[in-house]
Design a protein around this motif. Structure first.
Motif, PDB file in Angstrom:
ATOM      1  N   VAL A 230       3.336   6.098  -2.841  1.00  0.00           N
ATOM      2  CA  VAL A 230       4.511   6.807  -3.365  1.00  0.00           C
ATOM      3  C   VAL A 230       4.437   6.917  -4.884  1.00  0.00           C
ATOM      4  CG1 VAL A 230       7.012   6.710  -3.627  1.00  0.00           C
ATOM      5  CG2 VAL A 230       5.975   6.156  -1.420  1.00  0.00           C
ATOM      6  N   HIS A 231       4.050   5.826  -5.545  1.00  0.00           N
ATOM      7  CA  HIS A 231       3.946   5.827  -7.009  1.00  0.00           C
ATOM      8  C   HIS A 231       2.891   6.830  -7.480  1.00  0.00           C
ATOM      9  CE1 HIS A 231       3.871   4.337 -11.124  1.00  0.00           C
ATOM     10  NE2 HIS A 231       2.559   4.218 -11.028  1.00  0.00           N
ATOM     11  N   LEU A 232       1.727   6.814  -6.841  1.00  0.00           N
ATOM     12  CA  LEU A 232       0.648   7.712  -7.245  1.00  0.00           C
ATOM     13  C   LEU A 232       0.983   9.172  -6.966  1.00  0.00           C
ATOM     14  CD1 LEU A 232      -2.437   5.679  -5.972  1.00  0.00           C
ATOM     15  CD2 LEU A 232      -1.890   6.182  -8.355  1.00  0.00           C
ATOM     16  N   HIS A 233       1.837   9.394  -5.983  1.00  0.00           N
ATOM     17  CA  HIS A 233       2.211  10.767  -5.616  1.00  0.00           C
ATOM     18  C   HIS A 233       3.472  11.208  -6.354  1.00  0.00           C
ATOM     19  CE1 HIS A 233       1.350  14.232  -3.299  1.00  0.00           C
ATOM     20  NE2 HIS A 233       2.389  14.168  -2.501  1.00  0.00           N
ATOM     21  N   GLY A 234       3.782  10.521  -7.426  1.00  0.00           N
ATOM     22  CA  GLY A 234       4.915  10.912  -8.261  1.00  0.00           C
ATOM     23  C   GLY A 234       6.265  10.742  -7.607  1.00  0.00           C
ATOM     24  N   GLY A 235       6.356   9.816  -6.650  1.00  0.00           N
ATOM     25  CA  GLY A 235       7.625   9.574  -5.975  1.00  0.00           C
ATOM     26  C   GLY A 235       7.923  10.542  -4.852  1.00  0.00           C
ATOM     27  N   HIS A 236       7.019  11.499  -4.616  1.00  0.00           N
ATOM     28  CA  HIS A 236       7.237  12.494  -3.567  1.00  0.00           C
ATOM     29  C   HIS A 236       6.883  11.918  -2.197  1.00  0.00           C
ATOM     30  CE1 HIS A 236       7.904  15.413  -6.676  1.00  0.00           C
ATOM     31  NE2 HIS A 236       6.692  15.230  -7.168  1.00  0.00           N
ATOM     32  N   SER A 237       7.590  12.381  -1.199  1.00  0.00           N
ATOM     33  CA  SER A 237       7.359  11.904   0.156  1.00  0.00           C
ATOM     34  C   SER A 237       6.037  12.435   0.702  1.00  0.00           C
ATOM     35  CB  SER A 237       8.515  12.338   1.065  1.00  0.00           C
ATOM     36  OG  SER A 237       8.303  11.906   2.372  1.00  0.00           O
ATOM     37  N   ILE A 238       5.402  11.620   1.547  1.00  0.00           N
ATOM     38  CA  ILE A 238       4.165  11.991   2.223  1.00  0.00           C
ATOM     39  C   ILE A 238       4.382  11.816   3.719  1.00  0.00           C
ATOM     40  CG2 ILE A 238       1.714  11.449   2.507  1.00  0.00           C
ATOM     41  CD1 ILE A 238       1.833  10.131  -0.253  1.00  0.00           C
ATOM     42  N   PRO A 239       4.009  12.796   4.537  1.00  0.00           N
ATOM     43  CA  PRO A 239       4.155  12.596   5.987  1.00  0.00           C
ATOM     44  C   PRO A 239       3.152  11.550   6.474  1.00  0.00           C
ATOM     45  CG  PRO A 239       3.020  14.658   5.535  1.00  0.00           C
ATOM     46  CD  PRO A 239       3.480  14.137   4.215  1.00  0.00           C
ATOM     47  N   PHE A 240       3.641  10.521   7.154  1.00  0.00           N
ATOM     48  CA  PHE A 240       2.723   9.493   7.643  1.00  0.00           C
ATOM     49  C   PHE A 240       3.257   8.848   8.916  1.00  0.00           C
ATOM     50  CE2 PHE A 240       5.584   7.110   4.819  1.00  0.00           C
ATOM     51  CZ  PHE A 240       5.912   6.004   5.591  1.00  0.00           C
ATOM     52  N   LEU A 241       2.326   8.286   9.665  1.00  0.00           N
ATOM     53  CA  LEU A 241       2.654   7.464  10.825  1.00  0.00           C
ATOM     54  C   LEU A 241       2.060   6.091  10.561  1.00  0.00           C
ATOM     55  CD1 LEU A 241       1.557  10.479  12.054  1.00  0.00           C
ATOM     56  CD2 LEU A 241       2.618   9.491  14.071  1.00  0.00           C
ATOM     57  N   LEU A 242       2.865   5.072  10.722  1.00  0.00           N
ATOM     58  CA  LEU A 242       2.417   3.708  10.423  1.00  0.00           C
ATOM     59  C   LEU A 242       2.500   2.839  11.669  1.00  0.00           C
ATOM     60  CD1 LEU A 242       1.809   1.177   8.694  1.00  0.00           C
ATOM     61  CD2 LEU A 242       4.232   1.149   8.061  1.00  0.00           C
ATOM     62  N   CYS A 243       1.376   2.215  12.023  1.00  0.00           N
ATOM     63  CA  CYS A 243       1.349   1.244  13.112  1.00  0.00           C
ATOM     64  C   CYS A 243       1.455  -0.150  12.518  1.00  0.00           C
ATOM     65  CB  CYS A 243       0.042   1.324  13.886  1.00  0.00           C
ATOM     66  SG  CYS A 243      -0.255   2.881  14.712  1.00  0.00           S
ATOM     67  N   SER A 244       2.486  -0.874  12.873  1.00  0.00           N
ATOM     68  CA  SER A 244       2.637  -2.252  12.419  1.00  0.00           C
ATOM     69  C   SER A 244       2.848  -3.123  13.647  1.00  0.00           C
ATOM     70  CB  SER A 244       3.825  -2.387  11.452  1.00  0.00           C
ATOM     71  OG  SER A 244       3.926  -3.709  10.971  1.00  0.00           O
ATOM     72  N   ASP A 245       1.814  -3.877  14.008  1.00  0.00           N
ATOM     73  CA  ASP A 245       1.807  -4.639  15.249  1.00  0.00           C
ATOM     74  C   ASP A 245       1.715  -6.133  14.938  1.00  0.00           C
ATOM     75  OD1 ASP A 245       1.347  -5.804  17.681  1.00  0.00           O
ATOM     76  OD2 ASP A 245      -0.455  -4.666  18.161  1.00  0.00           O
TER      77      ASP A 245
ATOM     78  N   PHE B  55       0.832  -1.203   0.000  1.00  0.00           N
ATOM     79  CA  PHE B  55       0.000   0.000   0.000  1.00  0.00           C
ATOM     80  C   PHE B  55       0.868   1.255   0.000  1.00  0.00           C
ATOM     81  CE2 PHE B  55      -2.226   3.321   2.475  1.00  0.00           C
ATOM     82  CZ  PHE B  55      -3.297   3.538   1.625  1.00  0.00           C
ATOM     83  N   LEU B  56       1.919   1.268   0.808  1.00  0.00           N
ATOM     84  CA  LEU B  56       2.810   2.424   0.848  1.00  0.00           C
ATOM     85  C   LEU B  56       3.477   2.653  -0.504  1.00  0.00           C
ATOM     86  CD1 LEU B  56       4.500   1.957   4.336  1.00  0.00           C
ATOM     87  CD2 LEU B  56       2.973   3.818   3.654  1.00  0.00           C
ATOM     88  N   THR B  57       3.864   1.560  -1.159  1.00  0.00           N
ATOM     89  CA  THR B  57       4.466   1.666  -2.484  1.00  0.00           C
ATOM     90  C   THR B  57       3.493   2.295  -3.470  1.00  0.00           C
ATOM     91  OG1 THR B  57       5.850  -0.278  -2.071  1.00  0.00           O
ATOM     92  CG2 THR B  57       5.534   0.370  -4.367  1.00  0.00           C
ATOM     93  N   LYS B  58       2.240   1.903  -3.384  1.00  0.00           N
ATOM     94  CA  LYS B  58       1.218   2.474  -4.266  1.00  0.00           C
ATOM     95  C   LYS B  58       1.071   3.974  -4.012  1.00  0.00           C
ATOM     96  CE  LYS B  58      -1.526  -1.809  -4.524  1.00  0.00           C
ATOM     97  NZ  LYS B  58      -1.466  -2.038  -5.970  1.00  0.00           N
TER      98      LYS B  58
END
Length: 306
Positions: free
Chosen positions: A73-88, A68-71
């Motif tokens: 980044v690709h859709l946003h033209g490779g630009h960074s997006i500020p995010f917080l990710l919970c992976s438990d 999902f994160l890869t999608k």
């Protein structure tokens, strides 16, 4: 138990922070929450103040969340997006156990209710993560996981920021596509292929019907002889067998004059090769969620001066 959090800012693409949690997934910050750039913050201070910060609750697997994160980044033209990710890992395990433990027929009149009440560990875990992301500065929250949406209402209730619904994103995109029925005089039909808990929860059926579509689900025989065995084959690492069974299940739905089939399962979507002709008739809900997320980011960007 510890949960891994990824914090991303435009200046720092990927930093990480370990937060401790008890068995109920209630979080306590380390000695102090640390600003990615400058030392300590009071525990009540948001980690992020960007107006486009995303909060992401991981689901069945880390691989699906990273996809999902890869999608994004690709859709946003490779630009960074500020995010917080919970992976438990505990949540991953509980969700997988719940999904695999409910192989009941999606069409059975006596099928057991798959809804968990708000006191269940899974629901509490999801709600606590949502609350943490909200308090940490997330301005929009997403769950790139089909099974997690079984409890969307319980997780999103009382949230002060938008929580995007994967099935709603799919239904709206299909409506905007202005599809035409495959058979003259027939309604627009959309198939949904998923594991039993997702089908039993009914949120895809609800969102699609609200947009005027007729929903076509696998019948009892298809579930018992293709979908469930495909999942069992996947658990045995029999990828070829699972893939062949999935193809049969898709073909059964397609001969019922559906325009497209929503593959509402992370495991199923990953089975078919990218060049498989059947994929052209399928919809990946994660794609729709990613596109809706980027639309939200872009709609907020013009007013984000932080």
């Amino acid at each position: 138990m510890s949960c891994f959090y990824t914090l991303s800012t435009p200046r720092n693409l990927c930093s990480s922070l370990i937060l401790n949690a008890d068995e109920g997934a209630r979080f306590s910050p380390p000695q102090a929450n640390k600003n990615l750039n400058s030392g300590k913050l009071a525990s009540s201070t948001p980690l992020f103040t960007h107006g486009t910060t995303l909060g992401i609750i991981g689901g069945l697997s880390v691989d699906a969340t990273l996809t999902f994160l890869t999608k994004l980044v690709h859709l946003h033209g490779g630009h960074s997006i500020p995010f917080l990710l919970c992976s438990d890992p505990l949540l991953n395990k509980d969700l997988l156990s719940y999904e695999r433990g409910h192989f009941v027929s999606a069409t059975s009149k006596k099928s057991e209710s798959l809804k968990l009440d708000s006191s269940s560990p899974i629901v509490q875990n999801l709600r606590n993560k949502r609350a943490f992301l909200e308090k940490s500065g997330a301005r929009c929250i997403v769950m790139p996981c089909n099974i997690s949406h079984c409890w969307y209402e319980q997780v999103s209730i009382g949230c002060s920021v938008p929580v995007l619904h994967m099935a709603e994103c799919v239904a709206k995109e299909l409506k905007e596509a202005k599809l035409k029925p495959l058979e003259a005089g027939s309604p627009l039909r959309i198939g949904v292929l998923a594991t039993n808990p997702t089908l039993e929860a009914g949120f895809y059926q609800e969102k699609l019907k609200s947009e005027g579509f007729e929903v076509v689900l696998p019948d009892k025989a298809t579930m018992e002889h293709t979908v469930i065995p495909a999942t069992e084959a996947l658990d045995r690492k029999d990828i070829e067998g699972a893939c062949n069974l999935l193809r049969i299940a898709l073909q059964v739905l397609l001969v019922r004059a559906v325009n497209s089939v929503i593959l509402a399962s992370e495991d199923m979507r990953a089975l078919l090769p990218q060049d498989d002709p059947l994929l052209k008739r399928c919809i990946d809900p994660m794609d729709a969620l990613a596109r809706s997320t980027i639309k939200w980011v872009r709609s907020r960007s013009s007013g984000d001066n932080t």
